[in-house]
Design a protein around this motif. Structure first.
Motif, PDB file in Angstrom:
ATOM      1  N   MET A 137       0.816  -1.204   0.000  1.00 59.58           N
ATOM      2  CA  MET A 137       0.000   0.000   0.000  1.00 59.58           C
ATOM      3  C   MET A 137       0.859   1.267   0.000  1.00 59.58           C
ATOM      4  O   MET A 137       0.480   2.282  -0.600  1.00 59.58           O
ATOM      5  N   SER A 138       2.023   1.216   0.672  1.00 59.46           N
ATOM      6  CA  SER A 138       2.904   2.380   0.663  1.00 59.46           C
ATOM      7  C   SER A 138       3.454   2.633  -0.738  1.00 59.46           C
ATOM      8  O   SER A 138       3.619   3.783  -1.157  1.00 59.46           O
ATOM      9  N   LEU A 139       3.729   1.552  -1.471  1.00 57.40           N
ATOM     10  CA  LEU A 139       4.196   1.716  -2.858  1.00 57.40           C
ATOM     11  C   LEU A 139       3.099   2.317  -3.731  1.00 57.40           C
ATOM     12  O   LEU A 139       3.373   3.166  -4.593  1.00 57.40           O
ATOM     13  N   ALA A 140       1.862   1.879  -3.510  1.00 57.55           N
ATOM     14  CA  ALA A 140       0.745   2.445  -4.264  1.00 57.55           C
ATOM     15  C   ALA A 140       0.542   3.918  -3.916  1.00 57.55           C
ATOM     16  O   ALA A 140       0.310   4.764  -4.796  1.00 57.55           O
ATOM     17  N   PHE A 141       0.644   4.240  -2.614  1.00 58.00           N
ATOM     18  CA  PHE A 141       0.519   5.636  -2.186  1.00 58.00           C
ATOM     19  C   PHE A 141       1.648   6.476  -2.766  1.00 58.00           C
ATOM     20  O   PHE A 141       1.438   7.610  -3.216  1.00 58.00           O
ATOM     21  N   GLY A 142       2.862   5.908  -2.761  1.00 60.07           N
ATOM     22  CA  GLY A 142       3.995   6.618  -3.344  1.00 60.07           C
ATOM     23  C   GLY A 142       3.782   6.914  -4.810  1.00 60.07           C
ATOM     24  O   GLY A 142       4.160   7.981  -5.305  1.00 60.07           O
ATOM     25  N   GLY A 143       3.166   5.971  -5.525  1.00 60.34           N
ATOM     26  CA  GLY A 143       2.854   6.206  -6.932  1.00 60.34           C
ATOM     27  C   GLY A 143       1.910   7.380  -7.106  1.00 60.34           C
ATOM     28  O   GLY A 143       2.055   8.187  -8.029  1.00 60.34           O
ATOM     29  N   ALA A 144       0.933   7.496  -6.185  1.00 63.26           N
ATOM     30  CA  ALA A 144      -0.013   8.615  -6.258  1.00 63.26           C
ATOM     31  C   ALA A 144       0.698   9.949  -6.004  1.00 63.26           C
ATOM     32  O   ALA A 144       0.389  10.960  -6.640  1.00 63.26           O
ATOM     33  N   VAL A 145       1.659   9.936  -5.084  1.00 58.49           N
ATOM     34  CA  VAL A 145       2.426  11.160  -4.809  1.00 58.49           C
ATOM     35  C   VAL A 145       3.255  11.560  -6.023  1.00 58.49           C
ATOM     36  O   VAL A 145       3.338  12.744  -6.387  1.00 58.49           O
ATOM     37  N   LEU A 146       3.876  10.578  -6.678  1.00 62.06           N
ATOM     38  CA  LEU A 146       4.640  10.860  -7.891  1.00 62.06           C
ATOM     39  C   LEU A 146       3.757  11.514  -8.953  1.00 62.06           C
ATOM     40  O   LEU A 146       4.167  12.471  -9.620  1.00 62.06           O
ATOM     41  N   VAL A 147       2.557  10.984  -9.106  1.00 62.71           N
ATOM     42  CA  VAL A 147       1.619  11.539 -10.078  1.00 62.71           C
ATOM     43  C   VAL A 147       1.295  12.994  -9.733  1.00 62.71           C
ATOM     44  O   VAL A 147       1.255  13.869 -10.614  1.00 62.71           O
ATOM     45  N   ALA A 148       1.061  13.261  -8.438  1.00 58.31           N
ATOM     46  CA  ALA A 148       0.707  14.613  -8.020  1.00 58.31           C
ATOM     47  C   ALA A 148       1.843  15.605  -8.299  1.00 58.31           C
ATOM     48  O   ALA A 148       1.611  16.705  -8.815  1.00 58.31           O
ATOM     49  N   VAL A 149       3.074  15.215  -7.969  1.00 55.00           N
ATOM     50  CA  VAL A 149       4.217  16.109  -8.175  1.00 55.00           C
ATOM     51  C   VAL A 149       4.445  16.359  -9.660  1.00 55.00           C
ATOM     52  O   VAL A 149       4.595  17.508 -10.104  1.00 55.00           O
ATOM     53  N   LEU A 150       4.462  15.288 -10.449  1.00 55.01           N
ATOM     54  CA  LEU A 150       4.729  15.433 -11.880  1.00 55.01           C
ATOM     55  C   LEU A 150       3.591  16.164 -12.585  1.00 55.01           C
ATOM     56  O   LEU A 150       3.826  16.898 -13.555  1.00 55.01           O
ATOM     57  N   SER A 151       2.368  15.992 -12.108  1.00 57.36           N
ATOM     58  CA  SER A 151       1.241  16.730 -12.687  1.00 57.36           C
ATOM     59  C   SER A 151       1.371  18.221 -12.414  1.00 57.36           C
ATOM     60  O   SER A 151       1.040  19.058 -13.271  1.00 57.36           O
ATOM     61  N   THR A 152       1.872  18.578 -11.231  1.00 61.17           N
ATOM     62  CA  THR A 152       2.096  19.987 -10.908  1.00 61.17           C
ATOM     63  C   THR A 152       3.163  20.594 -11.809  1.00 61.17           C
ATOM     64  O   THR A 152       3.025  21.718 -12.304  1.00 61.17           O
ATOM     65  N   LEU A 153       4.234  19.845 -12.046  1.00 63.63           N
ATOM     66  CA  LEU A 153       5.282  20.324 -12.951  1.00 63.63           C
ATOM     67  C   LEU A 153       4.758  20.439 -14.388  1.00 63.63           C
ATOM     68  O   LEU A 153       5.117  21.375 -15.116  1.00 63.63           O
ATOM     69  N   THR A 154       3.911  19.490 -14.775  1.00 67.75           N
ATOM     70  CA  THR A 154       3.307  19.550 -16.115  1.00 67.75           C
ATOM     71  C   THR A 154       2.456  20.806 -16.268  1.00 67.75           C
ATOM     72  O   THR A 154       2.521  21.508 -17.286  1.00 67.75           O
ATOM     73  N   ALA A 155       1.657  21.103 -15.242  1.00 72.53           N
ATOM     74  CA  ALA A 155       0.819  22.305 -15.277  1.00 72.53           C
ATOM     75  C   ALA A 155       1.683  23.557 -15.396  1.00 72.53           C
ATOM     76  O   ALA A 155       1.346  24.495 -16.135  1.00 72.53           O
ATOM     77  N   ALA A 156       2.811  23.577 -14.688  1.00 74.14           N
ATOM     78  CA  ALA A 156       3.709  24.735 -14.764  1.00 74.14           C
ATOM     79  C   ALA A 156       4.305  24.881 -16.163  1.00 74.14           C
ATOM     80  O   ALA A 156       4.477  25.999 -16.658  1.00 74.14           O
ATOM     81  N   ALA A 157       4.612  23.749 -16.804  1.00 71.72           N
ATOM     82  CA  ALA A 157       5.188  23.796 -18.151  1.00 71.72           C
ATOM     83  C   ALA A 157       4.217  24.383 -19.166  1.00 71.72           C
ATOM     84  O   ALA A 157       4.631  25.069 -20.113  1.00 71.72           O
ATOM     85  N   PHE A 158       2.937  24.120 -18.979  1.00 68.26           N
ATOM     86  CA  PHE A 158       1.936  24.603 -19.935  1.00 68.26           C
ATOM     87  C   PHE A 158       1.365  25.967 -19.530  1.00 68.26           C
ATOM     88  O   PHE A 158       0.840  26.691 -20.380  1.00 68.26           O
ATOM     89  N   ALA A 159       1.471  26.321 -18.253  1.00 69.46           N
ATOM     90  CA  ALA A 159       0.927  27.601 -17.803  1.00 69.46           C
ATOM     91  C   ALA A 159       1.767  28.774 -18.313  1.00 69.46           C
ATOM     92  O   ALA A 159       1.238  29.813 -18.716  1.00 69.46           O
ATOM     93  N   ARG A 160       3.080  28.607 -18.282  1.00 75.18           N
ATOM     94  CA  ARG A 160       3.989  29.655 -18.749  1.00 75.18           C
ATOM     95  C   ARG A 160       5.069  29.013 -19.602  1.00 75.18           C
ATOM     96  O   ARG A 160       5.569  27.939 -19.261  1.00 75.18           O
ATOM     97  N   ARG A 161       5.414  29.660 -20.694  1.00 77.24           N
ATOM     98  CA  ARG A 161       6.394  29.091 -21.620  1.00 77.24           C
ATOM     99  C   ARG A 161       7.724  28.855 -20.902  1.00 77.24           C
ATOM    100  O   ARG A 161       8.298  29.781 -20.324  1.00 77.24           O
ATOM    101  N   PRO A 162       8.252  27.626 -20.923  1.00 74.55           N
ATOM    102  CA  PRO A 162       9.529  27.348 -20.251  1.00 74.55           C
ATOM    103  C   PRO A 162      10.682  28.110 -20.881  1.00 74.55           C
ATOM    104  O   PRO A 162      10.643  28.490 -22.054  1.00 74.55           O
ATOM    105  N   ASP A 163      11.715  28.342 -20.079  1.00 76.90           N
ATOM    106  CA  ASP A 163      12.930  28.969 -20.580  1.00 76.90           C
ATOM    107  C   ASP A 163      13.771  27.936 -21.325  1.00 76.90           C
ATOM    108  O   ASP A 163      13.406  26.765 -21.411  1.00 76.90           O
ATOM    109  N   GLY A 164      14.925  28.399 -21.826  1.00 76.77           N
ATOM    110  CA  GLY A 164      15.848  27.460 -22.454  1.00 76.77           C
ATOM    111  C   GLY A 164      16.117  27.782 -23.907  1.00 76.77           C
ATOM    112  O   GLY A 164      15.534  28.706 -24.486  1.00 76.77           O
ATOM    113  N   PRO A 165      16.999  27.002 -24.521  1.00 79.52           N
ATOM    114  CA  PRO A 165      17.368  27.222 -25.922  1.00 79.52           C
ATOM    115  C   PRO A 165      16.234  26.870 -26.876  1.00 79.52           C
ATOM    116  O   PRO A 165      15.169  26.378 -26.451  1.00 79.52           O
ATOM    117  N   ALA A 166      16.470  27.075 -28.146  1.00 87.42           N
ATOM    118  CA  ALA A 166      15.458  26.794 -29.169  1.00 87.42           C
ATOM    119  C   ALA A 166      15.003  25.349 -29.098  1.00 87.42           C
ATOM    120  O   ALA A 166      15.814  24.428 -29.042  1.00 87.42           O
TER     121      ALA A 166
END
Length: 269
Positions: A137-166
């Protein structure tokens, strides 16, 4: 005689920036994540040596393969998330919190799998004892946390244009979008496996994840492969238009690979 006091010189911009950086703690969390990622990779390589000495099967729910593959997968993933998140336009404190949670969760996932491998029992979908259930169950819960963190980063990537080279903005957004497919396939594997295990079909639960593993593995790494390509292209003498075209081509090729894995999963599920 002029008695006016001369204005105090403004603090250097770089010094002020360093002060803010020390205050928000971002470099510290980056160093912690780098050390954690290296330790996870080291754990995976150590178990490769254990496999060579102890032997045993590569496939199956009880195998040294799991601490090997999870260690050498979660370690680079953590390092990649630290790197790619630096291109996202988000608050430094929020980024530090997300990286800290992600690092802790990576340790939780690899530790749970490693402990069960040394105990000689399955790590996922194992409800034989209260301890096994807690780990599963801890592994399953950990998977849910990973989803939450990566989803937040995904939202940030689409909310504002990321920096970086071409091409970096396209690479990050496409990588995060494809990553979503990997997260959904992982959630589907966990949900199906837990359901079969709880209904008395534990062996079927282990077997049920096989069709989705290629899709899961391929789609998870797009968020690293595509930005690395954009960064490498930035070191060439190619024009901006050519580099953008190369990134678009890579995104299309990666999308085709994910589609092929999805078709294979549907055909063999």
């Amino acid at each position: 005689m002029d008695h006016r006091t001369a204005p105090a010189p403004a603090p250097p911009v770089r010094a002020a920036a360093r002060s803010r950086t020390r205050r928000d703690g971002t470099p510290r969390i980056e160093r912690l994540c780098h050390a954690t990622g290296a330790l996870l990779i080291g754990s995976g390589l150590l178990h490769l040596f254990v496999l060579a000495v102890d032997g045993g099967p590569w496939e199956g729910p009880v195998s040294w393969r799991k601490p090997i593959t999870f260690g050498v997968s979660f370690g680079p993933t953590l390092l990649a998330v630290v790197w790619i998140s630096s291109y996202l336009r988000m608050g430094a404190r929020l980024r530090a919190v997300l990286l800290g949670v992600f690092a802790a969760d990576c340790v939780l996932e690899v530790a749970g799998i490693t402990v069960q491998a040394w105990r000689g029992v399955p790590s996922h979908f194992n409800m034989e004892t209260p301890f096994d259930t807690a780990v599963s169950m801890s592994l399953a819960f950990g998977g849910a946390v990973l989803v939450a963190v990566l989803s937040t980063l995904t939202a940030a990537a689409f909310a504002r244009r990321p920096d970086g080279p071409a091409g970096m903005a396209l690479a990050l957004r496409a990588g995060f979008a494809i990553l979503g497919v990997g997260l959904l396939s992982g959630a589907a594997m966990i949900a199906r496996g837990v359901y079969l295990t709880r209904t008395g079909h534990q062996l079927a639960g282990y077997a049920s994840t096989a069709p989705l593993k290629p899709l899961h593995g391929v789609s998870l790494h797009a968020v690293l492969v595509l930005p690395v390509l954009a960064r490498v292209l930035d070191t060439t003498s190619w024009s901006t238009r050519t580099r953008l075209r190369a990134v678009r081509t890579a995104v299309g090729a990666y999308a085709l690979a994910v589609a092929a894995a999805l078709v294979w999963a549907a055909a063999t599920y």
